[in-house]
Scaffold this active site. Structure first.
Site, PDB file in Angstrom:
ATOM      1  N   ASN A  32       0.817  -1.222   0.000  1.00  0.00           N
ATOM      2  CA  ASN A  32       0.000   0.000   0.000  1.00  0.00           C
ATOM      3  C   ASN A  32       0.846   1.266   0.000  1.00  0.00           C
ATOM      4  OD1 ASN A  32      -2.023  -1.883   0.157  1.00  0.00           O
ATOM      5  ND2 ASN A  32      -3.002  -1.030   1.960  1.00  0.00           N
TER       6      ASN A  32
ATOM      7  N   ARG B  67      -3.565 -13.915  -0.671  1.00  0.00           N
ATOM      8  CA  ARG B  67      -4.656 -14.162   0.261  1.00  0.00           C
ATOM      9  C   ARG B  67      -5.572 -15.260  -0.286  1.00  0.00           C
ATOM     10  NH1 ARG B  67      -5.990  -7.806   0.825  1.00  0.00           N
ATOM     11  NH2 ARG B  67      -5.441  -8.016  -1.394  1.00  0.00           N
TER      12      ARG B  67
END
Length: 413
Positions: free
Chosen positions: A160, A290
């Protein structure tokens, strides 16, 4: 209508499975978050050929050394702090530069206070955590560097835009004339990025290594490309006091990273395609992230890679071939007559071309998944991941537009 190349999926699946088995990473029927599977472990490194083993052993040792330093420093602060402060950093949106940060603003008290707060949250290893609200002021002695539930989750990280945007901010402040107040922090941040670079030339999501998919070569959300861009800005940018001792290694790091991009491009039946969100650090085979980020090709992240390669002033033949191959893949796999808006896919003959966020290796079919990790081919079957994750992208269209001009001066080799 989506056009797909006539490729056989079976041979590619055999190749992918063999690569994963060789990497000693479990292959299962459904994806799981690989938090318990160390992708850069002593056992996996020990199984490498001798020529590769030594550099990976040094990399792993340096990671452990910096991790120990980070933890010892915070533990030492807490032993000396009143009541052994254990509060987390204030949570907030991921830090980024904004349009309000003008040259005039950088001379303000607000800018100086923000810069001081940012530097106070720099870990001893030189990076930053994500999602910390620096506007709340400086870190207190013994306070965590992270706003996460545990002190060291995503701490430090390049996820991020963490670490890279803090460095951009401090470099901008330096250029606007901060008197060199935070030169040391900039040097430490660059040294951190150089330490974090893997022997293969790319970057993991989290360093010192945290384990699981965080150790993978990370193209997800543009992580590796962001680091490469920051290193280029800092070494080329006017007004940045960049020490010669770091400039040469930073330039070399960019060269090695470009090599990693070329080496990681996924090849199907002898034809280069695009890239995955994550790649195994030791084999560069595509891998999962994920639970809903299955092993796949990643058109959005790959477009960012291809756009970066387009900007290289003197690309070598391997880069030229990689860019042409990516353009070929995008053209062959564009989805026409469909619009993705408000998490919903609908028919629209006037819509611009789309590409799936994740595409099955070999068949080139868009794939989807809920948190259970079961592969789906129909987005209508999405449940807990129907919203909050963009399953289609238009970013490759920007690459193809720029590619047309680039191709006129970079013919196929």
């Amino acid at each position: 209508m989506m056009r797909r190349p006539a490729l056989s999926l079976a041979p590619m699946l055999m190749v992918c499975v063999a690569a994963r088995l060789a990497a000693q990473v479990p292959v299962v029927g459904r994806a799981v978050e690989l938090d318990s599977v160390p992708l850069v472990s002593g056992e996996r490194v020990a199984a490498l050929p001798a020529a590769k083993r030594a550099v990976w052993e040094r990399y792993l040792a340096r990671s452990r050394e910096l991790q120990a330093q980070d933890r010892a420093a915070l533990d030492g602060e807490r032993r000396g702090a009143r009541a052994g402060r254990r509060s987390s950093a204030p949570p907030g949106r991921d830090f980024s530069l904004t349009a309000a940060m003008t040259p005039v603003w950088f001379h303000s008290d607000s800018a100086r206070r923000l810069a001081d707060a940012i530097v106070s949250y720099q870990t001893p290893s030189g990076g930053w955590a994500k999602a910390v609200d620096f506007s709340r002021g400086r870190r207190a002695r013994g306070q965590s560097f992270s706003s996460q539930a545990t002190d060291w989750h995503f701490t430090p990280t390049i996820d991020n835009d963490a670490t890279t945007d803090e460095l951009r901010f401090l470099a901008r402040a330096q250029r606007e004339g901060d008197g060199g107040r935070h030169d040391v922090a900039i040097r430490r941040g660059v040294a951190y990025l150089l330490d974090a670079q893997m022997p293969n030339g790319c970057w993991p999501q989290v360093y010192p290594l945290e384990g699981g998919y965080h150790d993978a070569v990370t193209f997800n959300d543009g992580a590796t490309i962001r680091v490469m861009s920051v290193l280029r800005e800092l070494t080329d940018g006017d007004g940045v006091r960049f020490p010669a001792s770091l400039r040469t290694p930073a330039v070399e790091a960019q060269r090695r990273a470009i090599r990693c991009l070329v080496d990681a491009q996924v090849v199907v039946a002898g034809t280069p395609t695009i890239w995955s969100q994550q790649h195994d650090p030791l084999t560069l085979a595509p891998t999962s992230g994920r639970s809903y980020e299955l092993t796949s090709l990643a058109p959005d992240e790959s477009a960012r890679i291809a756009l970066y390669l387009l900007d290289l002033p003197a690309p070598d033949p391997s880069v030229v071939r990689a860019v042409h191959a990516a353009a070929d893949w995008y053209r062959a796999n564009a989805i026409s007559g469909r619009r993705y808006e408000g998490w919903r896919l609908s028919d629209d003959p006037a819509a611009p071309p789309l590409w799936g966020r994740m595409v099955e290796v070999g068949s080139n079919r868009p794939i989807f998944s809920n948190r259970d990790g079961i592969k789906l081919y129909d987005p209508a079957r999405l449940d807990d991941r129907k919203t909050g994750y963009r399953w289609f992208t238009t970013t490759p269209a920007l690459f193809l537009e720029r590619y047309e001009r680039w191709a006129t001066t970079h013919p196929r080799i």
